[in-house]
Write an enzyme that holds these catalytic residues in place. Structure first.
Site, PDB file in Angstrom:
ATOM      1  N   HIS A 170     -15.198  25.671 -14.511  1.00  0.00           N
ATOM      2  CA  HIS A 170     -15.928  26.876 -14.920  1.00  0.00           C
ATOM      3  C   HIS A 170     -15.149  28.130 -14.535  1.00  0.00           C
ATOM      4  O   HIS A 170     -15.001  29.060 -15.340  1.00  0.00           O
ATOM      5  CB  HIS A 170     -17.307  26.873 -14.257  1.00  0.00           C
ATOM      6  CG  HIS A 170     -18.121  28.102 -14.519  1.00  0.00           C
ATOM      7  ND1 HIS A 170     -19.131  28.151 -15.449  1.00  0.00           N
ATOM      8  CD2 HIS A 170     -18.086  29.342 -13.949  1.00  0.00           C
ATOM      9  CE1 HIS A 170     -19.672  29.356 -15.460  1.00  0.00           C
ATOM     10  NE2 HIS A 170     -19.063  30.102 -14.553  1.00  0.00           N
ATOM     11  N   GLU A 171     -14.623  28.153 -13.310  1.00  0.00           N
ATOM     12  CA  GLU A 171     -13.866  29.326 -12.861  1.00  0.00           C
ATOM     13  C   GLU A 171     -12.535  29.447 -13.584  1.00  0.00           C
ATOM     14  O   GLU A 171     -12.082  30.553 -13.892  1.00  0.00           O
ATOM     15  CB  GLU A 171     -13.648  29.264 -11.342  1.00  0.00           C
ATOM     16  CG  GLU A 171     -14.935  29.249 -10.519  1.00  0.00           C
ATOM     17  CD  GLU A 171     -15.865  30.395 -10.874  1.00  0.00           C
ATOM     18  OE1 GLU A 171     -15.377  31.475 -11.255  1.00  0.00           O
ATOM     19  OE2 GLU A 171     -17.094  30.212 -10.796  1.00  0.00           O
ATOM     20  N   HIS A 174     -12.984  31.322 -16.775  1.00  0.00           N
ATOM     21  CA  HIS A 174     -12.981  32.783 -16.607  1.00  0.00           C
ATOM     22  C   HIS A 174     -11.555  33.316 -16.478  1.00  0.00           C
ATOM     23  O   HIS A 174     -11.249  34.414 -16.963  1.00  0.00           O
ATOM     24  CB  HIS A 174     -13.785  33.159 -15.366  1.00  0.00           C
ATOM     25  CG  HIS A 174     -15.268  33.026 -15.535  1.00  0.00           C
ATOM     26  ND1 HIS A 174     -15.930  33.484 -16.648  1.00  0.00           N
ATOM     27  CD2 HIS A 174     -16.225  32.499 -14.720  1.00  0.00           C
ATOM     28  CE1 HIS A 174     -17.229  33.245 -16.521  1.00  0.00           C
ATOM     29  NE2 HIS A 174     -17.440  32.639 -15.370  1.00  0.00           N
ATOM     30  N   GLU A 252     -21.238  33.422 -19.320  1.00  0.00           N
ATOM     31  CA  GLU A 252     -21.522  32.301 -18.432  1.00  0.00           C
ATOM     32  C   GLU A 252     -21.822  31.050 -19.247  1.00  0.00           C
ATOM     33  O   GLU A 252     -21.387  29.950 -18.894  1.00  0.00           O
ATOM     34  CB  GLU A 252     -22.689  32.638 -17.503  1.00  0.00           C
ATOM     35  CG  GLU A 252     -22.383  33.729 -16.486  1.00  0.00           C
ATOM     36  CD  GLU A 252     -21.216  33.381 -15.585  1.00  0.00           C
ATOM     37  OE1 GLU A 252     -21.079  32.198 -15.197  1.00  0.00           O
ATOM     38  OE2 GLU A 252     -20.422  34.295 -15.275  1.00  0.00           O
TER      39      GLU A 252
END
Length: 633
Positions: A170-171, A174, A252
């Site tokens: 997930h990070e 980003h 998100e």
């Protein structure tokens, strides 16, 4: 949504932010005028109130604007100078060094390394928020080259490897898709708006404490002033939260989806989010800067309800989980604080395909590595020789490892000259350089960029003066024999991108190119070099060049071979960097078609294509190979 669509979406969100920011400043200026009027009323200075004119209110508004601008510029300067490391340390982060990592931290480092190799990104520095027991994580930095990933101690203690992998993926989403850069931009520019609430609250609390002892009237006035400032600041705080929510919520969802696409395991991230919902500490961050940095984290404190909180920077937790795992019934597992007992890591399963067989697959993999890439990266990380691992634990030995990658393999005389340069610039003894050079020489060439990526995190912790000395050394080593090879150019450029400070935090939209007309010559030069480096004969190179150029839809003639130099290539890449994401996608499609004109893609051509993509800001995962070959090497 592919990588280039994500980039376009990031630009759209930046535009939304830049539109909403002046509105927030305007509301805060009006609130400051109201506070000024109330302060006069509460002080019972009715005579002053009767003499107030428009210019007095204008002065209050302009004074508020000056404070906001000064505060935001100061904060931006601090963040530009310190980057992701500054953010992580302000939130209580501690840098994890491989040689001093405990089993939990070693597991985290392994997961981050695997993700970085699979994504074709430098390995980010890893920080642990030791004082935070909640389950949370964030990525911070100005670019993928100087990114950091931080997780809380609760994340390490509560999540298994699959769940941790989902959080890290997930990070990484980003980092890859430009969200991290926008996060830092918001932190800096919203600081001036938010500091009124902080200053007012601090003044009121301080004077209230003093007033309990002294009880004088002046203190009471300051308490009232503090609360009035807090009221004005709360308007700014509310607007800041609204801006964060407008910019952050949808991304998100996109990052969650990208993490699942990366790991091919929706229960990994879904399991982590469910544990956040059921854990007694949730995703709480206790640090005093938690409000300022709330949009960075994977989840905001106590955002569980299905009902939307328009002041929240994240979507409701239940909705996020149900998008990942539709069978979720809303019941969270109940967790208490517990120690990590060293549960065994789940192994990576499955064999890896051969190299991609179409231009579309290569382009689709940019910024969106698949499970196969992660499997190969895990195999690569597992296959790192034991004698190399200790070299990645200290700055000095990591610098020597990078220098060893540039040592001449064919000429003993040149190698001796290079060893003297290492001694002169780094102050290291020749035996150390020679022993590391022998280790590197025993590895295959496909390890070189991987070893550079693994060395970069520890090199970032070096003082800037020593980082610049290392960059100077790599350039000197590359020039020792009087010429610079393509690999030497690649290594020095990637090292410069990773270590040199990034000052271009805000890109002027007027600099973006929305057509190939102004950059036709650089496009032709890059494709000509790819064609000639990927094919054996000039005839094949000409055909490959035509195939690649046809993707752009503009007529470009093949530059002569003597024009295809390293200096010209570097200049051309810099000229192509301002292309908008949609046109970068067309360019990359042309480059892929160029190197695959004859229906196959060699590892050498694939790595050169990957380097071009990285320099354009479109990281392409490594070309997939047989996992057995990797382990055997």
């Amino acid at each position: 949504m592919d990588f280039f669509a994500h980039q376009q979406e990031a630009r759209r969100r930046t535009t939304i932010f830049l539109v909403l920011l002046p509105l927030a400043v305007l509301f805060l200026m009006l609130a400051a005028i109201g506070v000024f009027w109330l302060a006069v009323v509460f002080s019972m200075q009715w005579l002053i109130l009767s003499y107030l004119e428009d210019r007095h209110y204008l002065m209050v508004a302009l004074g508020t604007l000056v404070i906001i601008v000064v505060g935001s510029v100061y904060r931006m300067a601090v963040l530009i100078q310190g980057g992701g490391q500054r953010v992580a340390r302000e939130l209580g982060g501690r840098l994890v060094v491989a040689g001093h990592a405990d089993p939990q931290e070693r597991r985290l480092l392994n997961v981050v390394e695997e993700m970085a190799i699979a994504s074709s990104l430098p390995v980010p520095q890893v920080f642990i928020l030791d004082q935070e027991e909640g389950i949370n994580a964030f990525a911070a930095g100005l670019s993928p080259d100087n990114a950091v990933i931080a997780v809380t101690r609760g994340t390490l203690q509560q999540l298994n490897r699959n769940e941790l992998q989902g959080v890290v993926a997930h990070e990484f989403s980003h980092i890859l898709h430009g969200d991290m850069r926008l996060n830092v931009l918001m932190m800096g520019l919203l600081f001036g708006i938010q500091m009124f609430a902080v200053a007012g609250s601090a003044l009121a609390e301080r004077e209230f404490a003093i007033g309990q002892v002294r009880g004088d009237r002046g203190t009471i006035h300051l308490i009232i002033l503090g609360y009035l400032l807090w009221i004005a600041g709360y308007v700014g705080l509310f607007m800041a939260r609204m801006i964060k929510g407008a910019v952050s919520r949808q991304r998100e969802y996109l990052a969650d989806a990208a993490a699942v696409q990366f790991t091919r395991n929706p229960l990994g991230l879904a399991g982590a989010l469910m544990k956040i919902g059921g854990f007694s500490m949730s995703s709480t961050i206790r640090n005093k800067r938690a409000e300022e940095s709330s949009h960075l984290f994977i989840n905001e404190k106590n955002v569980r309800s299905r009902y939307r909180d328009w002041g929240a920077s994240h979507p409701p937790l239940e909705e996020r989980i149900q998008r990942l795992w539709p069978a979720f019934d809303g019941e969270y597992p109940r967790l208490r604080n517990q120690e990590w007992f060293g549960l065994p890591d789940e192994g990576m399963e499955g064999e890896v395909r051969l190299a991609a067989d179409s231009t579309a697959k290569l382009v689709d993999s940019i910024g969106q590595p698949k499970k196969d890439h992660l499997t190969q990266a895990a195999a690569m990380a597992l296959a790192v020789p034991q004698e190399v691992r200790p070299l990645l634990e200290k700055e000095d030995s990591a610098a020597l490892l990078v220098a060893a990658l540039l040592m001449s393999e064919s000429s003993r005389e040149i190698r001796l000259q290079q060893q003297k340069q290492v001694e002169a610039i780094l102050g290291q003894h020749t035996p150390s350089v020679m022993s590391i050079t022998e280790i590197v020489a025993g590895l295959g060439h496909h390890w070189r960029l991987t070893l550079l990526d693994l060395a970069i995190p520890i090199l970032r912790s070096w003082p800037s003066q020593q980082q610049q000395a290392l960059i100077k050394l790599t350039v000197a080593l590359a020039q020792t024999d009087g010429r610079i090879s393509w690999f030497e150019y690649t290594l020095t450029r990637l090292l410069q991108n990773a270590l040199l400070p990034k000052m271009d935090v805000i890109t002027n939209p007027t600099q973006w190119f929305h057509s190939f007309r102004k950059v036709a010559e650089p496009c032709g030069l890059v494709m000509a070099i790819l064609a000639r480096q990927s094919h054996d004969s000039e005839e094949q190179a000409v055909m490959a060049f035509k195939e690649g150029i046809s993707q752009l839809g503009i007529p470009i003639h093949l530059p002569p071979a003597e024009a295809c130099t390293l200096a010209a290539f570097d200049k051309a890449i810099r000229a192509l960097q301002p292309l908008s994401p949609n046109y970068k996608k067309l360019l990359v499609e042309g480059c892929c078609a160029c190197v695959m004109a004859h229906g196959h893609l060699s590892v050498t051509a694939g790595e050169l294509l990957r380097v071009v993509c990285v320099l354009l800001g479109c990281p392409m995962p490594p070309i997939l190979a047989d996992r057995k070959d990797i382990l055997a090497s």
